[in-house]
Design an enzyme around this catalytic site. Sequence first.
Site, PDB file in Angstrom:
ATOM      1  N   LYS A   1       0.839  -1.200   0.000  1.00 56.55           N
ATOM      2  CA  LYS A   1       0.000   0.000   0.000  1.00 56.55           C
ATOM      3  C   LYS A   1       0.874   1.250   0.000  1.00 56.55           C
ATOM      4  O   LYS A   1       1.737   1.389   0.860  1.00 56.55           O
ATOM      5  CB  LYS A   1      -0.890   0.017   1.251  1.00 56.55           C
ATOM      6  CG  LYS A   1      -1.889  -1.120   1.297  1.00 56.55           C
ATOM      7  CD  LYS A   1      -2.697  -1.086   2.572  1.00 56.55           C
ATOM      8  CE  LYS A   1      -1.876  -1.342   3.807  1.00 56.55           C
ATOM      9  NZ  LYS A   1      -2.675  -1.506   5.033  1.00 56.55           N
TER      10      LYS A   1
ATOM     11  N   THR B   1      -8.160  10.071   7.920  1.00 54.83           N
ATOM     12  CA  THR B   1      -7.805   8.776   7.327  1.00 54.83           C
ATOM     13  C   THR B   1      -7.622   7.703   8.405  1.00 54.83           C
ATOM     14  O   THR B   1      -6.917   6.724   8.187  1.00 54.83           O
ATOM     15  CB  THR B   1      -6.500   8.901   6.501  1.00 54.83           C
ATOM     16  OG1 THR B   1      -5.509   9.487   7.348  1.00 54.83           O
ATOM     17  CG2 THR B   1      -6.680   9.741   5.260  1.00 54.83           C
TER      18      THR B   1
ATOM     19  N   GLY C   1      -8.157   4.499  10.095  1.00 52.02           N
ATOM     20  CA  GLY C   1      -8.776   3.223   9.723  1.00 52.02           C
ATOM     21  C   GLY C   1      -8.722   2.857   8.250  1.00 52.02           C
ATOM     22  O   GLY C   1      -9.372   1.902   7.833  1.00 52.02           O
ATOM     23  N   THR C   2      -7.932   3.568   7.469  1.00 50.71           N
ATOM     24  CA  THR C   2      -7.884   3.248   6.024  1.00 50.71           C
ATOM     25  C   THR C   2      -7.368   1.831   5.780  1.00 50.71           C
ATOM     26  O   THR C   2      -7.915   1.090   4.974  1.00 50.71           O
ATOM     27  CB  THR C   2      -6.990   4.238   5.244  1.00 50.71           C
ATOM     28  OG1 THR C   2      -5.729   4.334   5.914  1.00 50.71           O
ATOM     29  CG2 THR C   2      -7.620   5.598   5.121  1.00 50.71           C
ATOM     30  N   GLY C   3      -6.292   1.468   6.486  1.00 51.97           N
ATOM     31  CA  GLY C   3      -5.682   0.146   6.270  1.00 51.97           C
ATOM     32  C   GLY C   3      -6.625  -0.977   6.680  1.00 51.97           C
ATOM     33  O   GLY C   3      -6.781  -1.978   5.967  1.00 51.97           O
ATOM     34  N   CYS C   4      -7.271  -0.804   7.842  1.00 51.59           N
ATOM     35  CA  CYS C   4      -8.211  -1.831   8.341  1.00 51.59           C
ATOM     36  C   CYS C   4      -9.360  -1.991   7.351  1.00 51.59           C
ATOM     37  O   CYS C   4      -9.779  -3.109   7.027  1.00 51.59           O
ATOM     38  CB  CYS C   4      -8.772  -1.421   9.704  1.00 51.59           C
ATOM     39  SG  CYS C   4      -7.505  -1.126  10.946  1.00 51.59           S
TER      40      CYS C   4
HETATM   41  N1  LIG Z   1      -4.794  10.498   1.017  1.00 52.60           N
HETATM   42  C1  LIG Z   1      -5.173   9.406   0.339  1.00 52.60           C
HETATM   43  N2  LIG Z   1      -5.865   9.517  -0.818  1.00 52.60           N
HETATM   44  C2  LIG Z   1      -6.256   8.420  -1.493  1.00 52.60           C
HETATM   45  N3  LIG Z   1      -5.985   7.158  -1.104  1.00 52.60           N
HETATM   46  C3  LIG Z   1      -5.278   6.993   0.032  1.00 52.60           C
HETATM   47  C4  LIG Z   1      -4.838   8.089   0.824  1.00 52.60           C
HETATM   48  N4  LIG Z   1      -4.182   7.609   1.922  1.00 52.60           N
HETATM   49  C5  LIG Z   1      -4.218   6.272   1.826  1.00 52.60           C
HETATM   50  N5  LIG Z   1      -4.870   5.887   0.684  1.00 52.60           N
HETATM   51  C6  LIG Z   1      -5.149   4.533   0.258  1.00 52.60           C
HETATM   52  O1  LIG Z   1      -5.784   3.900   1.372  1.00 52.60           O
HETATM   53  C7  LIG Z   1      -5.409   2.545   1.453  1.00 52.60           C
HETATM   54  C8  LIG Z   1      -4.770   2.260   2.800  1.00 52.60           C
HETATM   55  O2  LIG Z   1      -3.426   2.667   2.720  1.00 52.60           O
HETATM   56  P1  LIG Z   1      -2.541   3.193   3.903  1.00 52.60           P
HETATM   57  O3  LIG Z   1      -1.146   3.175   3.389  1.00 52.60           O
HETATM   58  O4  LIG Z   1      -3.102   4.508   4.396  1.00 52.60           O
HETATM   59  O5  LIG Z   1      -2.827   2.095   4.982  1.00 52.60           O
HETATM   60  P2  LIG Z   1      -2.399   2.047   6.465  1.00 52.60           P
HETATM   61  O6  LIG Z   1      -1.277   2.993   6.704  1.00 52.60           O
HETATM   62  O7  LIG Z   1      -2.180   0.618   6.764  1.00 52.60           O
HETATM   63  O8  LIG Z   1      -3.648   2.566   7.272  1.00 52.60           O
HETATM   64  P3  LIG Z   1      -3.785   2.550   8.882  1.00 52.60           P
HETATM   65  O9  LIG Z   1      -3.025   3.724   9.380  1.00 52.60           O
HETATM   66  O10 LIG Z   1      -5.239   2.638   9.069  1.00 52.60           O
HETATM   67  O11 LIG Z   1      -3.190   1.275   9.379  1.00 52.60           O
HETATM   68  C9  LIG Z   1      -4.493   2.298   0.251  1.00 52.60           C
HETATM   69  O12 LIG Z   1      -5.276   1.856  -0.837  1.00 52.60           O
HETATM   70  C10 LIG Z   1      -3.927   3.686  -0.033  1.00 52.60           C
HETATM   71  O13 LIG Z   1      -3.474   3.830  -1.353  1.00 52.60           O
HETATM   72  C1  LIG Z   2      -7.091  -1.659  17.246  1.00 52.82           C
HETATM   73  C2  LIG Z   2      -6.426  -1.035  16.075  1.00 52.82           C
HETATM   74  N1  LIG Z   2      -6.079  -1.816  15.038  1.00 52.82           N
HETATM   75  C3  LIG Z   2      -5.493  -1.272  13.950  1.00 52.82           C
HETATM   76  C4  LIG Z   2      -5.237   0.076  13.881  1.00 52.82           C
HETATM   77  C5  LIG Z   2      -4.630   0.646  12.612  1.00 52.82           C
HETATM   78  O1  LIG Z   2      -3.614   1.487  12.764  1.00 52.82           O
HETATM   79  C6  LIG Z   2      -5.601   0.874  15.005  1.00 52.82           C
HETATM   80  N2  LIG Z   2      -5.393   2.221  15.011  1.00 52.82           N
HETATM   81  N3  LIG Z   2      -6.198   0.295  16.068  1.00 52.82           N
END
Ligand SMILES: Nc1ncnc2c1ncn2[C@@H]1O[C@H](COP(=O)(O)OP(=O)(O)OP(=O)(O)O)[C@@H](O)[C@H]1O
Ligand SMILES: Cc1ncc(CO)c(N)n1
Length: 273
Positions: free
Chosen positions: A177, A208, A210-213
């Site tokens: 990602k 943003t 929770g984007t990864g989850c």
């Molecule tokens: N500002 C943004 N605009 C568009 N897409 C984004 C943006 N930020 C993240 N994404 C997309 O969101 C998804 C999650 O990516 P990200 O790298 O933010 O995950 P993450 O860091 O694991 O998130 P978290 O912090 O919730 O664990 C990916 O598809 C990424 O390309």
């Molecule tokens: C419990 C939990 N899982 C995952 C994330 C993602 O960063 C968070 N902020 N909190």
Amino acid sequence: MRNYKIATLTIAGSDSSGGAGIQADLKTFSSIGTYGMSVITAITAQNTQGVFGVEELSQEIIKNQIEVVFDDIPPKAVKIGMVSSPEIILEIVKGLNKYNPEFVVVDPVMISKSGYSLLRPEAKENLIKYLIPKAYIVTPNIPEAEEIVEKEIKTLEDMKVAGNKILSMGPKYVLMKGGHLEGDAIDVLIGKDVFEIYKSERINRKNTHGTGCTLSSAITSYLALGNGIKESVRLSKEYITEAIKYSFDIGYGVGPVHHFYNFEKQEEAVCTH
Ligand SMILES: Nc1ncnc2c1ncn2[C@@H]1O[C@H](COP(=O)(O)OP(=O)(O)OP(=O)(O)O)[C@@H](O)[C@H]1O
Ligand SMILES: Cc1ncc(CO)c(N)n1
């Protein structure tokens, strides 16, 4: 097509503010249209401003949750998020070996957006050695991938190299990602015979949390509903892009993304009684 008889499971930590972790996962499952279940590994006291406390649950209750869920409602796909200790990882791997779910999506959660460590340093070894090889797909962000391969990632080329290294650790697919790099939000899907780039414009919003989850839970749902890997990632990228676009200010810090609910007519949902 939604199908509430297809079950999906998240094994992850609870986020009391509802933006990430278990809560984001269940919202995503419901919004996409699978039946969501949860095994909680840890409770975090968390809000939009940070993580203020963590309490891991015991191995016994984690094992118990896994067994009662699988014995009653076997999930088609399982997403694994925050698994903070080496022992918790081993317990989950035991459960996966026992029940062998078709799809395992591993989101190797390490550090929250607010900078709080959600994986104990001594757990990294078990994550790499035992959990990542069980994954159908693993979805690291840039800092997580850097930690796994122990190398800096600055460019798309670096993402490819690191992704291939992670692939050699045993999962079937790796989704690197690119949310943490600058410019467009580019994710790269890598498999033995698969190389796909998913690109969206960077959305300039602060909310943003929770984007990864959300992305990994969307992939879990789409796989469970019968889509192939490329289609599942494509649909999930679309989902997260919309969710970020409509994210909103709630709380004083980094707000959550928005989950859409399309309440279609009852008869359109596949749910035979
Ligand atoms: N500002 C943004 N605009 C568009 N897409 C984004 C943006 N930020 C993240 N994404 C997309 O969101 C998804 C999650 O990516 P990200 O790298 O933010 O995950 P993450 O860091 O694991 O998130 P978290 O912090 O919730 O664990 C990916 O598809 C990424 O390309
Ligand atoms: C419990 C939990 N899982 C995952 C994330 C993602 O960063 C968070 N902020 N909190």
